[in-house]
Structure formats: structure tokens, C-alpha cells
Design an enzyme around this catalytic site. Structure first.
Site: not given
Length: 401
Positions: A141, A226, A255
Site C-alpha cells: 500500500f 516507504d 504521516k
């Protein structure tokens, strides 16, 4: 109608139904707790999918934001501003890298890494134009843009959004032999999550990341990590890659970099890699804006103390010990994770992940399900042990363990 029902009705009538949230309407929040419009408190064990590593309403971050709000919030990248250089310098130092390319969202940062890797492949590695390939893992994802869902293996994320962007090869996550077999002369990068969050907090086998680093270095291929969810303290280290002593060529961050205050993301790498980009080839109006830089600078300063990494390691060991006892009792089929991050597979006889999330919400605990029967736990790193134990007690009770 109750106040909650009124808010839910308005959202249902006038927002696109691209999410299926739990029916709680948050009005205020502090630390690891949120309060809904009816005045009921809930323990937040999701922390905005790790965007709220430092908790809701963190004083240091809010003070940094307030101070900057009074000065300047946006210049665009047409001009310099006085927070930009410091932000890039401090984040590069934290990562042990040389250059920073700031963006806003995680998906933007991954797109930036993809574009940079392709440009590096053509300009530095010498791959013929138009033939660059990037290896990714199943269960990934990386975001929801058309390019990123093109190499997703999740039907819900991918179906109905074609035609898909070419240039990606998908291999099984954690299978170094399959990755090695997929490498060829046109491969410019391997893009991986060191721990797959959306897939249920999947941790790769020991030695996998080290082997990926060895293979990519030996074949002149970029290793792009990531760390949007796994990075910045979540796993007990600044970066999840550190658990195997691995330093990738490129970090993709987001984030928690914005502290739950503003969206901030970045690609951090060497001069050789990010240096391939020239003016006007890539950018963002809001990327690296003064407000974002001010907040992210405070995030970096907080991480440099090591305090939050240590809390995640210590409380994470405690949490995983408690979850292991649940698994031993049979109510939980499996537990995965590292630090203050866990994927908990519920035995189907106890209901779906959504049903368990709703039962926990009724007891004042907020979590989120994924892939049917898995609950994701990602408490803010500032949570107290007593609060954490209370939340785990509620999980134990709803499972009848």
C-alpha cells in the site's frame, strides 16, 4: 436526532462514500484520548494510521504551528522562506542523507520517488528511455493515485481505475529469491515497505531487508524504503530499516512528519539521486511551505532525543507480550508487528474485524479493521502504560478471552 446522528446524516448526505468510518464523531482530543460530540471519551489506538505518533494536541507541535501562523504560512516555491533551509538540513541529518524534496501527502511522496527513480535510471544508470522498471511487493500500500494503484494487489484499491500505468513488476513480499529473479538490466528501483501496514502489519522474515539491500547494491538498483507508516519512531527505532542495520538509497516519509497537525511528506536521498531533478521538472505549491516546515522541524527535534523511539520499544514489548497471551488463549489467530504497532488476526468464530471494532468502540476504544478479520493497533507513542493496558483489557473482554 441525537447530535451524533445529525453529524452522521450530514456526512452521509453530502460526502463521497470513499470511506466506511466507525460511527463516532470526534469533537476534541488530547494525548491518546478523543471526545465525541456527545461528550464520551475514547482511547485512540489507531493514531491516524501513525500520523499522530506524538498524540493529539501535542503542546510542542501546536506551539510551533501557532508561532508560525502569526508570521507566514505560504510563499509557494517561487520564493525562499526562512524555515525551508533549516527543515531540509535537519531532516537530511536525521536520515543520514544529503537532500530533501518536501511534498504534502504520502502518495505525493511515493509518486515523487517513482519519478526520481525513473529519471535516475535514464540519466545515471543508462537505461534506455521508456524502459525503466520498478519492482514492488504484493500486499503493498503506497497510496491511491492512478499510478500507485496500478501495482496494487488489493482488488478494492485497484478495480475500476484502469487503464493502469506500466513499468512495475510485482513479487511476493518477503521472498528475496523472487525479487532477485525479477531484477534485470532495466530495473531502476525496488520499492518496499519495511513493514506492510495496510496489509495487516506484515513483518518480513529476518534478513530479508538486508538481502534486498545486498541485491540492489550489487545490481546498481535503488532501494526505496516507504517508511510513511513504519518510520519516525513507530517501531522503536527512527526507521524500521534500522532493525536490520539497513540504510536504503531513498526514504519516503509522511504521516508523523506533520505531527498530526498539517500534512507533510518528503523524499530524502543522496545528491546523486535527487540531484537528477532540475527546476520545473517536479514540484508542489504547498510542498515545503513555512507552516509545514515549522511543525516538521519540531518533529525532527523531538525524534533526535530518542525518547519516543525508546517509549515505542518499551511499551511495544509490553503490548506484544499481552497480545501473545491472547493468542495463546485461542481468541487471536495470529499477532504480528514491531514496537507500538500490531496486526491482530481475530479467529473468525469471534466475528469480523469490523464487528470487533464496533464492539470496542462501544467500550470506549478506537481501532480499525483491515482485510476482513485483522485489527490494526498503533497507539500514540505518548500513551501511558495504564491506558494501554485498559485498552488491551477491553480487547480481551470483547473476545471473551
Amino acid at each position: 436526532m441525537t447530535s451524533t446522528e445529525r453529524f452522521l446524516a450530514a456526512a452521509g448526505a453530502h460526502s463521497a462514500h470513499n470511506y466506511h468510518p466507525l460511527p463516532v464523531v470526534v469533537a476534541t482530543a488530547e494525548g491518546a484520548w478523543v471526545t465525541d460530540v456527545a461528550g464520551r471519551r475514547y482511547l485512540d489506538l489507531l493514531a491516524g494510521y501513525s500520523a499522530l505518533n506524538f498524540g493529539h494536541g501535542n503542546r510542542r507541535l501546536l506551539d510551533a504551528a501557532r508561532a508560525q501562523l502569526e508570521r507566514v504560512t505560504l510563499t509557494s516555491r517561487a520564493f525562499h522562506h526562512d524555515r525551508f533551509g533549516d527543515f531540509c538540513t535537519r531532516l537530511a541529518e536525521l536520515c543520514g542523507m544529503e537532500l530533501v524534496l518536501p511534498m504534502n501527502t504520502g502518495a505525493e511522496a511515493v509518486e515523487t520517488a517513482v519519478k526520481t527513480a525513473r529519471k535516475w535510471g535514464y540519466q545515471v544508470k543508462g537505461v534506455p528511455d521508456g524502459r525503466a522498471r520498478i519492482i514492488v511487493a504484493d500486499g503493498n500500500f503506497h497510496g491511491r493515485t492512478t499510478t500507485l494503484v496500478s501495482f496494487s494487489t488489493d482488488p478494492e484499491a485497484r478495480a475500476g481505475f484502469g487503464p493502469y500505468t506500466p513499468g512495475f513488476d510485482v513479487v511476493p513480499y518477503g521472498d528475496a529469491a523472487a525479487l532477485e529473479a525479477a531484477l534485470d538490466a532495466d530495473t531502476v528501483a525496488v520499492l518496499l515497505e519495511p513493514i506492510q501496514g495496510e496489509a495487516g502489519v506484515r513483518v518480513p522474515p529476518p534478513g530479508y531487508l538486508a538481502r534486498v539491500r545486498e541485491l540492489t547494491r550489487g545490481r546498481n538498483v535503488l532501494f526505496i524504503a516507504d517508511e510513511i507508516q513504519s518510520g519516525l519512531g513507530r517501531t522503536g527505532r527512527t526507521f524500521a530499516c534500522e532493525h536490520e542495520g539497513v540504510v536504503p538509497d531513498v526514504y519516503v516519509l509522511g504521516k508523523a512528519l506533520g505531527g498530526g497537525v498539517v500534512p507533510v511528506s518528503a523524499v530524502v536521498s543522496s545528491r546523486e539521486v535527487l540531484g537528477v531533478l532540475a527546476p520545473d521538472e517536479h514540484g508542489s505549491t504547498f510542498g515545503g511551505n513555512p507552516l509545514a516546515c515549522a511543525v516538521a522541524l519540531e518533529v525532527v527535534a523531538m525524534l533526535r532525543t530518542g525518547e519516543f523511539q525508546q517509549r515505542a520499544a518499551e511499551l511495544g514489548a509490553h503490548m506484544h507480550g499481552e497480545l501473545a497471551r491472547l493468542a495463546a488463549g485461542g481468541a487471536v489467530a495470529a499477532v504480528r508487528g514491531r514496537g507500538l504497532w500490531a496486526g491482530v488476526d481475530i479467529d473468525p468464530s469471534h466475528g469480523t474485524g469490523r464487528e470487533q471494532s464496533e464492539r470496542l468502540m462501544a467500550r470506549g476504544v478506537l481501532v480499525k479493521d483491515t482485510h476482513g478479520s485483522t485489527l490494526r493497533l498503533a497507539p500514540p507513542l505518548v500513551i501511558g502504560e495504564e491506558d494501554l493496558d485498559w485498552g488491551l483489557d477491553q480487547l480481551r473482554d470483547v473476545l471473551g478471552a
